[in-house]
Design a protein around this motif. Structure first.
Motif, PDB file in Angstrom:
ATOM      1  N   GLN A  84       0.788  -1.261  -0.011  1.00 52.04           N
ATOM      2  CA  GLN A  84      -0.222  -0.118   0.286  1.00 52.04           C
ATOM      3  C   GLN A  84       0.831   1.140   0.388  1.00 52.04           C
ATOM      4  O   GLN A  84       2.007   1.337   0.392  1.00 52.04           O
ATOM      5  CB  GLN A  84      -0.901  -0.056   0.999  1.00 52.04           C
ATOM      6  N   GLY A  85       0.074   2.632  -0.915  1.00 53.13           N
ATOM      7  CA  GLY A  85       1.008   3.461  -0.660  1.00 53.13           C
ATOM      8  C   GLY A  85       2.140   4.023  -1.738  1.00 53.13           C
ATOM      9  O   GLY A  85       2.112   2.899  -2.241  1.00 53.13           O
ATOM     10  N   PHE A  86       3.060   4.746  -1.318  1.00 48.28           N
ATOM     11  CA  PHE A  86       4.222   5.246  -2.074  1.00 48.28           C
ATOM     12  C   PHE A  86       5.206   3.901  -2.122  1.00 48.28           C
ATOM     13  O   PHE A  86       5.117   3.704  -1.580  1.00 48.28           O
ATOM     14  CB  PHE A  86       4.194   6.455  -1.665  1.00 48.28           C
ATOM     15  N   ILE A  87       5.913   3.705  -3.322  1.00 51.68           N
ATOM     16  CA  ILE A  87       6.549   2.304  -3.883  1.00 51.68           C
ATOM     17  C   ILE A  87       7.905   3.727  -4.356  1.00 51.68           C
ATOM     18  O   ILE A  87       7.919   4.252  -4.991  1.00 51.68           O
ATOM     19  CB  ILE A  87       6.359   1.475  -5.137  1.00 51.68           C
ATOM     20  N   SER A  88       9.016   3.770  -3.138  1.00 50.88           N
ATOM     21  CA  SER A  88      10.349   4.667  -3.346  1.00 50.88           C
ATOM     22  C   SER A  88      10.980   3.199  -4.137  1.00 50.88           C
ATOM     23  O   SER A  88      11.417   1.847  -4.047  1.00 50.88           O
ATOM     24  CB  SER A  88      10.639   5.142  -1.905  1.00 50.88           C
ATOM     25  N   GLU A 242      13.103  -2.138  -4.798  1.00 49.40           N
ATOM     26  CA  GLU A 242      11.734  -1.851  -4.158  1.00 49.40           C
ATOM     27  C   GLU A 242      11.808  -1.478  -3.206  1.00 49.40           C
ATOM     28  O   GLU A 242      11.649  -2.797  -2.232  1.00 49.40           O
ATOM     29  CB  GLU A 242      10.760  -1.379  -5.482  1.00 49.40           C
ATOM     30  N   ILE A 243      10.852  -0.442  -2.018  1.00 48.44           N
ATOM     31  CA  ILE A 243      10.454  -0.457  -0.610  1.00 48.44           C
ATOM     32  C   ILE A 243       9.701   0.348  -1.157  1.00 48.44           C
ATOM     33  O   ILE A 243       9.081   1.505  -1.485  1.00 48.44           O
ATOM     34  CB  ILE A 243      10.711   0.218   0.198  1.00 48.44           C
ATOM     35  N   ALA A 244       8.015  -0.169  -0.124  1.00 46.87           N
ATOM     36  CA  ALA A 244       6.978   0.368  -0.245  1.00 46.87           C
ATOM     37  C   ALA A 244       6.363  -0.662   1.317  1.00 46.87           C
ATOM     38  O   ALA A 244       6.672  -0.937   1.778  1.00 46.87           O
ATOM     39  CB  ALA A 244       5.943  -0.009  -0.881  1.00 46.87           C
ATOM     40  N   GLU A 245       5.352   0.412   1.843  1.00 40.56           N
ATOM     41  CA  GLU A 245       4.314   0.122   3.129  1.00 40.56           C
ATOM     42  C   GLU A 245       3.651  -1.350   2.268  1.00 40.56           C
ATOM     43  O   GLU A 245       3.147  -0.837   1.818  1.00 40.56           O
ATOM     44  CB  GLU A 245       4.074   1.562   3.558  1.00 40.56           C
ATOM     45  N   ALA A 246       3.359  -1.843   3.544  1.00 37.38           N
ATOM     46  CA  ALA A 246       2.618  -3.016   3.620  1.00 37.38           C
ATOM     47  C   ALA A 246       1.531  -3.123   4.382  1.00 37.38           C
ATOM     48  O   ALA A 246       1.955  -3.392   5.898  1.00 37.38           O
ATOM     49  CB  ALA A 246       2.774  -3.737   2.800  1.00 37.38           C
ATOM     50  N   SER A 247       0.634  -4.074   4.386  1.00 40.41           N
ATOM     51  CA  SER A 247      -0.225  -4.295   5.922  1.00 40.41           C
ATOM     52  C   SER A 247      -0.776  -5.405   5.502  1.00 40.41           C
ATOM     53  O   SER A 247       0.428  -6.402   4.478  1.00 40.41           O
ATOM     54  CB  SER A 247      -1.946  -3.841   5.739  1.00 40.41           C
ATOM     55  N   GLY A 248      -0.681  -5.867   7.068  1.00 38.35           N
ATOM     56  CA  GLY A 248      -0.565  -8.286   7.086  1.00 38.35           C
ATOM     57  C   GLY A 248       0.160  -7.754   7.342  1.00 38.35           C
ATOM     58  O   GLY A 248       0.754  -9.739   6.591  1.00 38.35           O
TER      59      GLY A 248
END
Length: 702
Positions: A84-88, A242-248
């Motif tokens: 979820q959210g922005f992928i950097s 790549e790094i992105a925030e993730a849920s679960g």
């Protein structure tokens, strides 16, 4: 096991999941990789079920399984993560980008090592969390490492419930080669050596071994702290991640490896399980077939390890079903730090075991981390029959933990272990001589090989202390070179030996007669390799090893005098002897180099001597040459030594004038008999015709 289905396994049941459950890590030094309770579900192969929180060393048998079967099930490997959210996007640091291809393609010799490296990293994560919670006085949660394969998706997943990582740590630890979190963690524990010694990933390249087999790698990680967010790290190894925030995302770290087309074998459960089993024990972890949870017992105090534990561990490391004949649990901190266990199998070695191609059976560890399953340089070749484990914190390593640097320290470690094993076998021979005699009968070939292949004389003599032979003065007993020298008469400088197929033949050998008359002790050696062994040994305790079959006994060492005390009328005169010798030299021609008188014989008419009898026999056996008398004589340059007191020699002296033809038959047969007694004729059938003719001529006289 709650359900079994298809699968060809070496195990007695079908394993669809592997669970690493350290249990009470405050009591546990390293996790145990162990199939706990498993089931088969087509939509999720290797689905994990509950694991008991059992302290290390406790057996987990049938009764325990029944007590635990009502526990709620869980599976930490599940697809709960959502990006979820922005992928950097980030680029690997320049040096990382350059080295990534080297790491993935060249650093490791075998691709399956990536499994061990990633399990080691997960073990580190668990240790970091344990250390953190213990320092904070908090209760330890369930700490596990799980593995899962998926043949349809072509993936292998490794997930732990360890410390986890923040976004910054993902960038720092996974974006820079040779800068691992474990190394940084070690830097903070300089004053806590016990804790730091448990951390494995000191080189920061183990994670990148995944790219040997992966098209792309996904990492989900969440710091083990309340309210911490989860993140996804993703890369195809091309230089960008790549790094992105993730849920679960569960606390800990989950690595999903999407396998290359030519590496799909690692999506098969049996392939992964074999890898974990065979290259096995990484980080001190076991793969336990029956639910028991043994420790890395080589790190324990010797008095705390019982015989049953040694038997269990022996069967585990050897994949055998016998028991250890001998067990050496060796621990020392000087001159090197060594934690080791050595076993000698009870079963007699097979021809395959004897083969020099077999190599070492010693697993090498550093700080309980598996370095090599078969460390070729830790013990000399002749000790390859020994099984076990060596763990040393002093071992220098290359970047890849599977590759060992050849160094002076490794050679020193090998020398220390060799000397300790020699001392151990010496102690065992004194403790129980009959048991050691059985050991030497079964494993003496390796001891002899050690003497033949070792270059340093001092080491040869150390190994030679393990040799055992029968003695002319001690019927039915085995003796050592050490014991022989302790019985030597004052002023005697030589150790005498005689090689023969049996004691009976040795005692009736023409070469033993004179030694018996002088009441001198002779070692009887019954194995063909003994000749080569003692030739290579050459001396022991500053005393020469002399075969009684060689003329060196007379010509080079004069302290043992052999005198003829028989009456003059019972032997040929000096003139008759000289004439007979001249005639025999002419009659035998190129068969012999010389003919001379010997005073060493009593009941035998003649004997053959060469400079080194054992070397001569070995040469003829190995080369398969010299099938004719002339060829043998040219190579061996034998001397025929005759006994002027023997009736055959005296009769030969008479026949050479009265019946030259019969005399020629007789001298040929005397020579041939001497060659056979010396072991220099493999096939005596060639003389059958001459024997028949001799018998015919004798019968014609009557």
């Amino acid at each position: 096991v709650t359900e079994t289905t298809h699968c060809n396994m070496r195990w007695p049941y079908n394993i669809q999941s592997l669970l690493i459950s350290p249990g009470l890590l405050s009591l546990l030094e390293k996790p145990v990789l162990c199939p706990w309770r498993t089931t088969v579900q087509s939509e999720s192969p290797w689905r994990n079920l509950a694991a008991a929180n059992v302290p290390m060393g406790r057996a987990y048998g049938t009764q325990a399984a029944e007590e635990q079967k009502e526990e709620p099930l869980h599976s930490i490997i599940s697809s709960t993560e959502t990006v979820q959210g922005f992928i950097s996007k980030h680029e690997f640091q320049a040096e990382t980008k350059k080295l990534l291809d080297i790491v993935a393609r060249s650093l490791y010799s075998e691709k399956e090592v990536f499994i061990r490296e990633l399990i080691s990293n997960s073990s580190d994560a668990l240790e970091k969390l344990r250390h953190k919670l213990v320092c904070e006085g908090q209760t330890l949660p369930e700490m596990e490492i799980h593995l899962q394969t998926d043949t349809e998706k072509g993936t292998i997943t490794i997930q732990d419930t360890g410390i986890g990582m923040t976004q910054e740590e993902l960038v720092s630890n996974l974006g820079t080669i040779a800068r691992s979190g474990s190394k940084a963690f070690l830097d903070t524990l300089q004053n806590q050596p016990e804790a730091s010694s448990k951390i494995i990933g000191q080189f920061g390249v183990g994670f990148y071994s995944a790219f040997m087999v992966a098209d792309r790698v996904e990492v989900f990680s969440r710091l083990a702290a309340p309210g911490s967010p989860g993140y996804q790290w993703f890369s195809d190894g091309s230089g960008v991640f790549e790094i992105a925030e993730a849920s679960g995302v569960r606390p800990g770290t989950k690595i999903i490896i999407h396998l290359k087309s030519d590496c799909k074998e690692f999506a098969v459960e049996s392939r992964v399980q074999d890898t974990v089993t065979d290259s096995g024990e990484a980080s001190g972890m076991y793969l336990c077939p029956h639910g028991s949870r043994p420790q890395a017992i080589w790190t324990m105090d010797t008095k705390d390890v019982g015989e049953s534990q040694h038997e269990e561990f022996y069967r585990y490391v050897t994949k055998a079903y016998d028991r250890p004949r001998y067990t050496l649990h060796y621990r020392t901190d000087a001159p090197l730090n060594i934690r080791s266990i050595f076993y000698v199998p009870e079963m007699k070695p097979s021809m395959f075991d004897v083969s020099q191609e077999l190599g070492s059976s010693i697993a090498l560890y550093s700080r309980k981390v598996l370095i090599q399953t078969k460390a070729a340089d830790i013990l000399p070749k002749w000790l390859r029959f020994v099984r076990g484990v060596v763990d040393s914190e002093d071992i220098p390593l290359n970047l890849s933990r599977e590759l060992l640097q050849e160094s002076a320290l490794i050679r020193k470690l090998r020398d220390v272990l060799q000397q300790r094993l020699i001392k151990f076998f010496m102690d065992q021979s004194k403790k129980d001589s009959e048991k050691y005699a059985e050991f030497f009968e079964d494993y003496g070939l390796f001891v002899r090989e050690g003497i033949v292949t070792t270059t340093e004389q001092e080491v040869k003599e150390d190994i030679a202390k393990l040799l055992r032979y029968e003695s002319s003065t001690l019927p039915g007993q085995l003796t050592s070179l050490v014991d022989y020298t302790s019985r030597m008469q004052a002023g005697t400088r030589n150790i005498y030996y005689l090689c023969a197929p049996s004691r009976q033949l040795a005692e009736h050998s023409p070469y033993y007669e004179a030694m018996k008359q002088k009441n001198m002790e002779v070692l009887f050696c019954y194995k063909q390799l003994d000749e080569l062994t003692l030739l290579h040994l050459h001396e022991f305790d500053k005393k020469k090893l002399i075969s009684v079959e060689t003329d060196i006994v007379i010509d080079h060492y004069k302290e043992e005098k052999f005198e003829d005390g028989s009456p003059a009328d019972e032997r040929l005169s000096e003139k008759e002897t000289e004439d007979l010798i001249a005639w025999m030299r002419n009659a035998l021609g190129s068969h012999v180099t010389n003919v001379k008188v010997t005073l060493r014989l009593d009941t035998h008419p003649a004997m053959i001597t060469v400079l080194e009898m054992g070397a001569a026999r070995h040469f003829l056996r190995m080369q398969q040459l010299a099938k004719t008398h002339e060829e043998r004589a040219q190579i061996l340059q034998p001397t025929l030594e005759i006994n002027p007191r023997h009736s055959l020699i005296k009769k030969l002296s008479q026949l050479r004038a009265s019946d030259p033809d019969l005399a020629q038959l007789l001298v040929d047969q005397i020579y041939e008999n001497a060659m056979i007694a010396a072991g220099l004729v493999d096939d005596p059938r060639s003389m059958v015709g001459r024997l028949n003719e001799l018998l015919t001529r004798v019968l014609e006289k009557h």
